[in-house]
Design an enzyme around this catalytic site. Structure first.
Site, mmCIF file in Angstrom:
data_model
loop_
_atom_site.group_PDB
_atom_site.id
_atom_site.type_symbol
_atom_site.label_atom_id
_atom_site.label_comp_id
_atom_site.label_asym_id
_atom_site.label_seq_id
_atom_site.Cartn_x
_atom_site.Cartn_y
_atom_site.Cartn_z
ATOM 1 N N ASP A 31 0.862 -1.186 0.000
ATOM 2 C CA ASP A 31 0.000 0.000 0.000
ATOM 3 C C ASP A 31 0.904 1.245 0.000
ATOM 4 O OD1 ASP A 31 -1.676 2.087 0.563
ATOM 5 O OD2 ASP A 31 -2.591 1.186 2.355
ATOM 6 N N GLU A 83 30.257 6.059 5.458
ATOM 7 C CA GLU A 83 30.250 4.639 5.806
ATOM 8 C C GLU A 83 30.201 3.812 4.534
ATOM 9 O OE1 GLU A 83 26.049 5.229 7.769
ATOM 10 O OE2 GLU A 83 26.358 3.103 7.477
ATOM 11 N N CYS A 115 26.162 6.692 10.605
ATOM 12 C CA CYS A 115 25.656 8.017 10.205
ATOM 13 C C CYS A 115 26.231 9.154 11.060
ATOM 14 C CB CYS A 115 24.137 8.033 10.282
ATOM 15 S SG CYS A 115 23.407 6.727 9.311
ATOM 16 N N THR A 158 13.821 2.988 2.368
ATOM 17 C CA THR A 158 14.568 4.009 3.127
ATOM 18 C C THR A 158 15.989 4.154 2.588
ATOM 19 O OG1 THR A 158 15.369 2.509 4.872
ATOM 20 C CG2 THR A 158 13.210 3.497 5.213
ATOM 21 N N HIS A 240 18.739 13.335 13.105
ATOM 22 C CA HIS A 240 19.163 12.418 12.054
ATOM 23 C C HIS A 240 17.883 11.792 11.470
ATOM 24 C CE1 HIS A 240 20.844 9.260 9.761
ATOM 25 N NE2 HIS A 240 20.412 8.307 10.569
ATOM 26 N N LYS A 249 9.138 10.319 15.836
ATOM 27 C CA LYS A 249 9.407 9.455 17.006
ATOM 28 C C LYS A 249 10.439 10.127 17.915
ATOM 29 C CE LYS A 249 8.785 5.189 14.269
ATOM 30 N NZ LYS A 249 7.609 4.502 14.776
ATOM 31 N N ASN A 294 17.415 8.534 2.699
ATOM 32 C CA ASN A 294 18.480 8.505 3.706
ATOM 33 C C ASN A 294 19.825 8.727 3.023
ATOM 34 O OD1 ASN A 294 19.922 8.228 6.040
ATOM 35 N ND2 ASN A 294 19.335 6.101 6.440
ATOM 36 N N SER A 327 24.564 4.367 14.008
ATOM 37 C CA SER A 327 24.343 3.022 14.562
ATOM 38 C C SER A 327 25.646 2.445 15.081
ATOM 39 C CB SER A 327 23.768 2.103 13.485
ATOM 40 O OG SER A 327 22.447 2.464 13.230
#
Ligand code: CAA
Length: 408
Positions: A31, A83, A115, A158, A240, A249, A294, A327
């Site tokens: 979707d 990276e 990142c 992403t 970020h 979030k 990203n 990360s």
């Protein structure tokens, strides 16, 4: 503000092609609302085999230096955060040093921490200037990455690619950073990683999101202390952005830290306060992230470009927060002030023209590009014209183990 050091020039450069999220959703039988609303992405930039971290970084650095009138001899430190480096030993930064014609009396190196690499370069540059070692010179810090998870994976929507170049200087024209309100956080976690043998990154489901939010709390606390009422005094909160929804979030977590409790939609008043705050401080500056996807270590600075191109005048003199997450994991939370002169430079940093000139790929073309990119390091002669590229710096293949670059 306890510092006069910060970002003096800023520019973006990225690939010439993109994938439309609705096309990807159609091809994967998903979707489209999941990608558009659930993740917040509209498009993702896709690098061809001739566009690599060196070419994108060089182009972004040229734009930052030319757009802001900075001469090569003014640069005394060059750091590339990436990276997706092109060699296990040789840094991307030393290619740039030659391609930009920088002075030999220059400290040049690459930083890698997912990142977080460019943010580490930014604070290292600030320290270099504050120590007096710069002797009036400026630092060039470039973030350059290609985010790839592989066709058909959960991470596919992403992806993205691009570079952001920043010149760091005393008495900056754009953003002064407060050296007494920069907080750090480190914890060994296996949330997202890319082993030496793999072109694709691995992510452990939703765990990276949890690690990101923990790191936000930790770095913020180190910068400004526990709890507090910081948000209402800020002009913007930047994060970020691995995908746009992540910024919501993050903003929710910041407000929870301030209020000292969890928030949910059932708590009507608090939820409204959260969404109002997000609409004012974060969401207006996520347009470039939604368009490009990203770009790993440059993602935070893409939001900064979006903010400055739209609101440098109205937010002049205001303080903003910036959260960088890599990360693995490492993070920094910092406070900066938008300088009065920033509004004069908003055209120099706006990538709108570049983005308007991009080409939309079909999903078949995109999948073909990914497959060809896999082999790009073993091909002796690539032809940029085959990918519709002309007029830039391009990677032309590897001959006798030496990467070949040329201005098209
Ligand atoms: N309409 C609207 N929304 C929908 C929907 C629909 N039809 N279907 C699903 N959604 C919503 C979901 O509810 C969810 O939203 P919430 O998180 O608010 O609940 C959102 O869309 C995503 O859905 P899922 O979580 O089910 O998606 P997924 O599991 O397929 O993949 C992902 C999401 C884990 C982020 C994946 O894209 C991924 O692995 N990405 C790479 C890793 C990554 O970016 N992690 C982020 C933190 S790590 C980091 O920051 C470093 C870095 O740059 C990589």
């Amino acid at each position: 503000m306890n510092s006069t050091v910060g970002i003096d020039a800023l520019a973006f450069a990225g690939p010439a092609a993109f994938v439309e999220m609705t096309d990807l959703a159609g091809a994967r039988g998903v979707d489209p609302a999941k990608y558009l609303k659930g993740l917040g992405q509209r498009r993702m930039a896709i690098a061809s085999p001739c566009e690599d971290p060196v070419t994108m970084a060089t182009e972004a650095a040229r734009r930052a230096m030319q757009g802001f009138g900075i001469e090569p001899e003014e640069i005394g430190t060059l750091i590339v955060g990436t990276e997706t480096g092109v060699d296990h030993s040789k840094p991307v930064a030393v290619y740039l040093h030659e391609l930009l014609g920088l002075d030999r009396r220059c400290r040049t190196f690459e930083t890698k921490h997912a990142c977080y690499g460019a943010s580490a370069g930014l604070t290292a540059s600030m320290d270099w200037i504050a120590s007096g070692r710069a002797r009036g010179r400026k630092a060039l810090v470039v973030a350059s990455d290609i985010a790839r998870y592989g066709v058909g994976t959960a991470g596919e929507p992403t992806q993205g690619a691009g570079a952001v170049a920043m010149v760091v200087a005393d008495k900056p024209r754009l953003l002064a950073l407060d050296s007494t309100r920069i907080g750090d956080y480190t914890r060994q976690v296996m949330d997202f990683w890319r082993p030496l043998y793999s072109k694709y990154a691995f992510a452990d489901g939703q765990y990276p999101i949890e690690c990101y939010l923990d790191a936000l709390r930790g770095a913020r606390e180190d910068a400004v202390g526990e709890g507090g009422a910081l948000l209402e005094n800020l002009g913007a909160c930047l994060y970020h952005v691995p995908f746009v929804k992540m910024a919501f979030k993050a903003h929710q977590r910041e407000m929870e830290v301030e209020l000292g409790r969890s928030l949910s939609k059932d708590d009507n008043d608090a939820w409204r306060r959260l969404t109002d705050s997000y609409q004012r401080l974060t969401s207006p500056w996520l347009g470039l992230n939604a368009e490009i996807g990203n770009i790993y270590t440059g993602s935070l600075f893409l939001s900064l470009i979006d903010l400055l191109r739209q609101a440098a005048a109205t937010l002049s003199g205001h303080e903003i927060s910036m959260f960088s997450y890599g990360s693995g994991c490492g993070a920094t939370y910092s406070i900066g002030r938008i300088e009065e002169s920033a509004a004069e430079w908003r055209h120099a940093l706006d990538p709108a023209e570049q983005l308007a000139a991009r080409r939309r790929l079909t999903i078949a073309e995109y999948e073909d590009l990914i497959e060809q990119s896999e082999r790009a390091d073993t091909v002796e002669r690539l032809d940029p014209a085959q990918y519709g590229l002309a007029g830039g710096l391009y990677y032309l293949g590897t001959r006798d183990h030496v990467r070949q670059y040329a201005q098209g």
